[in-house]
Design an enzyme around this catalytic site. Structure first.
Site, short mmCIF file in Angstrom:
data_model
loop_
_atom_site.label_atom_id
_atom_site.label_comp_id
_atom_site.label_asym_id
_atom_site.label_seq_id
_atom_site.Cartn_x
_atom_site.Cartn_y
_atom_site.Cartn_z
N ASP A 81 -2.88 -11.03 8.84
CA ASP A 81 -1.99 -9.90 9.11
C ASP A 81 -1.13 -10.18 10.34
OD1 ASP A 81 -2.61 -8.33 6.99
OD2 ASP A 81 -3.93 -6.96 8.08
N TRP A 83 -4.08 -8.46 -4.18
CA TRP A 83 -5.44 -7.89 -4.27
C TRP A 83 -6.05 -7.91 -2.87
CZ3 TRP A 83 -8.78 -7.76 -9.04
CH2 TRP A 83 -10.11 -7.43 -8.75
N ASP A 84 -6.29 -6.72 -2.34
CA ASP A 84 -6.75 -6.62 -0.95
C ASP A 84 -8.23 -6.25 -0.90
OD1 ASP A 84 -6.53 -6.59 1.81
OD2 ASP A 84 -4.72 -5.37 1.81
N ASP A 125 0.82 -1.22 0.00
CA ASP A 125 0.00 0.00 0.00
C ASP A 125 0.86 1.27 0.00
OD1 ASP A 125 -2.19 1.63 0.29
OD2 ASP A 125 -2.88 0.72 2.15
C1 GLA Z 1 -4.28 -5.05 4.77
C2 GLA Z 1 -3.40 -6.22 4.42
C3 GLA Z 1 -1.98 -5.92 4.76
C4 GLA Z 1 -1.52 -4.67 4.06
C5 GLA Z 1 -2.46 -3.52 4.38
C6 GLA Z 1 -2.15 -2.32 3.54
O1 GLA Z 1 -4.38 -4.89 6.13
O2 GLA Z 1 -3.85 -7.38 5.04
O3 GLA Z 1 -1.13 -7.00 4.43
O4 GLA Z 1 -1.50 -4.91 2.68
O5 GLA Z 1 -3.81 -3.87 4.15
O6 GLA Z 1 -2.99 -1.27 3.82
#
Ligand code: GLA
Length: 733
Positions: free
Chosen positions: A543, A473-474, A359
């Protein structure tokens, strides 16, 4: 194979619905059997055309069921293979339809079946009909013979002229007969996904479900195990049924236990706020429900699912995905081109194979310097990266690394050009507040214009550089205040059309970019399901990068999903989520269970740590083919006792990799912890070599032992302290 006892007699009338004067032709009773190498699903067609299920489990001679009377039990309809609301069925329905006249009754009768054989997959389609309304239903069972997997889906056609509503349309139903049932499933939250739970099923209905719209697997996964006649989950013995719904929207899986000791499992798209309209002439296909059975415990079920997924379901399931350095925990939103090129240099010197820019790289009018702005504006941020993405991506390539980039194309920050230009694309309920989560809103993927936009974002980001090899891709929030400006009064379509809209986009992406690696991330593991995995190469399991926490998250994931999909990273300490401190070796030994990556700022590693990282990355490359393609054997459970282990074994049993961990201090660990290795050939000799150490924790290191010896409990590595860990490579002589 299908056992058809006799062909149906044509035209014999046995029954009249006096109120409608509708006649149902009788059929000759017959047994139908969906078979795999070691399992059978036995169905019976009755004289009145009702379709009953008689057996699911180990292989049986199906023809012997021909004389068996229907189990009537609670409902006069008997145990219907795919029960619909209506008639004499009073239980939980798999199908519930409301017709235009308000009526809720559907009664399905057999009209015929077809069997097709396609290279290892035998597909049985059984056609049913409601003679009053003309509704037609196909039950489709795809048997993956060698893998012992049956995929079930359903197609419903409204053959009439008037519209109807699908109040519930499950993908499949399965009926079991045992004395006791133990349900195992996973529950969780952000950074705590896939936490394992087991419970004995009592009478009544137990449901696992998601109503989150997006991020549907953050709390529950649409997957379960049901163990028969036991009070605890057994890893390598006992009868276990496994199920997983291949759907990335709201889901519901119910387990209904009746007085006759019978258990009905019904799984599919959630009916929640989804009375889906079907106009005359339209049809609907459900997602697939994946079923499997093993007499070899939870381990057997996992291995069936993993083998099937690698061969048939995953996008590029035969590919070994590269090791990587991800920028997120090392740089967050704060970086320049130089920060990234330095990280790329470090990644190359650590022997990694890809750099992923997470990001923070986009947005100009609303720069993405935090999670409060810029989502939706996918232009390169010219302050942070004046040289552009191609410069950084080409730099990675020049260092021998692949390059990946992060996007979250289904979302928008209110502070973005997109939100200003297209407020009508935002999911919202008219006249109500559009709630923010992580400062963002969800785009309305039920709208084809939004689908085009999301596709165009992927397309244009890929075109930023010919050196982009991977996309993360989030999807960082669920749907709240559900509403689609596009759907007008048909708001009941939103949840289903959203998930189908996502699949339509992915179809287009995969048609154009079949070989780009795509990771499915959703605040970590909030989208881990076999629907997504048709299109994605891997998932970001959580995460939470804490080694200890990851043991549990990865254990839960492994029950249904193969290691090949599991992005698993080593991060710094104290861990950014848990604040826990674990040794670097422990973090590596956990991350090497899946697709290894690093997610930290390498410049803060000492020279010794850098050397160790190099050693671990290089050793991992030597055995990762076993991780990606091997059979998983869990050695116990991390929820029991102080020690946990697992191993992968190549299908030909020539190589294996074994992982051992101490999760709670236990003074006995110093004397050696007995692990009974599994899956080895007892008569072959394996050379055992511990990885990434100068002096081994097992006396037999470097020597060769028979599979029989290694499986006897004589393999006892010492794990003397909290977070002691070891990885052993076993190679047959
Ligand atoms: C989510 C994802 C993380 C990271 C953040 C970036 O939390 O799970 O791995 O990419 O977004 O904002």
């Amino acid at each position: 194979m299908v056992v058809a006892s006799v062909t149906p007699a044509q035209g014999r009338k046995v029954k009249k619905f006096v109120h409608q004067n509708v006649e149902i032709p009788s059929v000759e009773p017959r047994i139908l059997c969906v078979e795999t190498a070691n399992t059978s699903l036995v169905l019976a067609v009755r004289e009145n055309g009702a379709l009953h299920q008689l057996h699911y489990g180990s292989s049986v001679p199906a023809a012997e069921f021909a004389g068996m009377k229907p189990v009537i039990g609670r409902y006069s309809s008997g145990i219907l293979a795919y029960p619909a609301t209506g008639g004499r069925y009073l239980g939980e329905p798999a199908l519930h339809i409301q017709y235009a006249d308000g009526n809720h009754n559907t009664e399905l009768y057999y009209t015929g079946h077809k069997v097709e054989n396609r290279q290892g997959v035998v597909s049985t389609c059984i056609s049913l009909k409601d003679y009053v309304t003309g509704l037609e239903v196909n039950l489709v069972y795809d048997a993956y013979v060698q893998e012992d997997i049956i995929l079930q889906h359903v197609e419903v056609a409204n053959t009439g002229k008037t519209p109807l509503r699908l109040l519930n349309i499950a993908s499949g139903a399965l009926h079991l007969q045992a004395d006791k049932y133990l349900l195992s499933h996973v529950n969780g939250a952000w950074a705590k996904e896939m936490q394992f739970e087991s419970e004995a099923l009592t009478h009544g209905i137990k449901v696992i479900e998601s109503k989150r719209g997006t991020q549907t697997t953050q709390c529950e996964n649409p997957a379960f195990l049901v163990s028969l006649n036991t009070q605890e989950l057994q890893e390598e013995s006992g009868e276990v049924i496994g199920g997983a719904l291949a759907w990335s929207g709201n889901f519901r899986i119910s387990f209904e236990r009746g007085p006759e000791k019978h258990l009905s499992i019904i799984g599919g798209v959630s009916p929640f706020a989804s009375a889906y309209p079907l106009a005359g002439g339209e049809s609907f296909r459900t997602p697939d429900m994946v079923w499997t059975y093993s007499a070899n415990g939870a381990g057997g079920v996992s291995r069936n699912l993993h083998r099937w997924a690698l061969k048939y379901r995953l996008h590029n399931g035969d590919r070994i995905n590269p090791t990587l350095l991800n920028s997120w925990e090392g740089a967050y939103f704060t970086f320049t081109t130089q920060t990234l090129t330095r990280m790329i240099d470090d990644a190359a010197s650590m022997g990694l194979e890809m750099f992923v820019l997470d990001d923070g790289w986009f947005g100009n009018a609303f720069p993405r310097n935090g999670d409060n702005a810029g989502l939706g504006d996918w232009q390169v941020n010219s302050t942070k990266l004046p040289e552009g993405i191609d410069y950084v991506a080409s730099y990675a390539h020049s260092k021998g690394l692949k390059f990946g980039i992060w996007i979250e194309p289904e979302m928008v920050n209110p502070d973005s050009e997109l939100a200003h230009n297209h407020p009508e694309w935002v999911i919202q309920s008219q006249g109500r507040e559009i709630y923010q989560e992580r400062n963002q809103w969800v785009l309305d993927l039920a709208n084809p214009a939004v689908q085009d936009f999301v596709f165009s974002i992927f397309d244009s980001v890929i075109k930023l550089s010919p050196s982009i090899d991977y996309v993360k891709w989030d999807c960082n929030r669920p749907i709240e205040s559900a509403g689609s400006p596009y759907l007008g009064i048909e708001q009941d379509k939103l949840y289903i059309d959203y998930a189908q809209g996502l699949y339509k986009v992915m179809e287009r992406i995969r048609a154009k970019y079949p070989s780009v690696l795509i990771q499915c991330c959703s605040s970590g593991g909030a989208r881990v399901d076999y629907g997504q995995l048709q299109y994605f190469d891997e998932v970001w399991a959580s995460d939470d990068t804490d080694g200890l926490e990851r043991i549990f998250i990865q254990y839960g994931t492994s029950l249904w999903y193969p290691a090949a999909i599991m992005g698993s990273h080593v991060s710094t300490v104290p861990n950014h989520q848990s604040r826990n401190v674990t040794p670097l070796k422990f973090r590596f030994d956990v991350a090497c269970q899946g697709r290894l990556g690093l997610e930290l700022q390498p410049k803060y590693l000492s020279a010794d740590e850098m050397k160790f990282v190099n050693r671990c990355v290089s050793s991992y490359k030597g055995y990762r083919d076993i991780v990606f393609t091997g059979d998983l054997y869990r050695l116990g459970s991390p929820y029991e006792g102080s020690f946990y282990g697992q191993m992968y074994v190549t299908p030909d049993k020539s190589r294996a990799v074994v992982y051992c961990y101490c999760l709670h201090f236990d003074v006995l660990g110093g004397e050696g912890v007995p692990f009974r290795l599994r899956g080895l050939d007892p008569s072959r000799k394996y050379k055992v070599v511990e990885q990434n150490v100068d002096s081994s924790c097992w006396w037999g290191n470097g020597q060769s032992f028979s599979g029989a010896f290694l499986s006897s409990g004589a393999f006892k590595p010492a794990l003397p302290s909290l977070y002691s860990s070891a990885i052993f490579l076993l190679e047959a002589e």
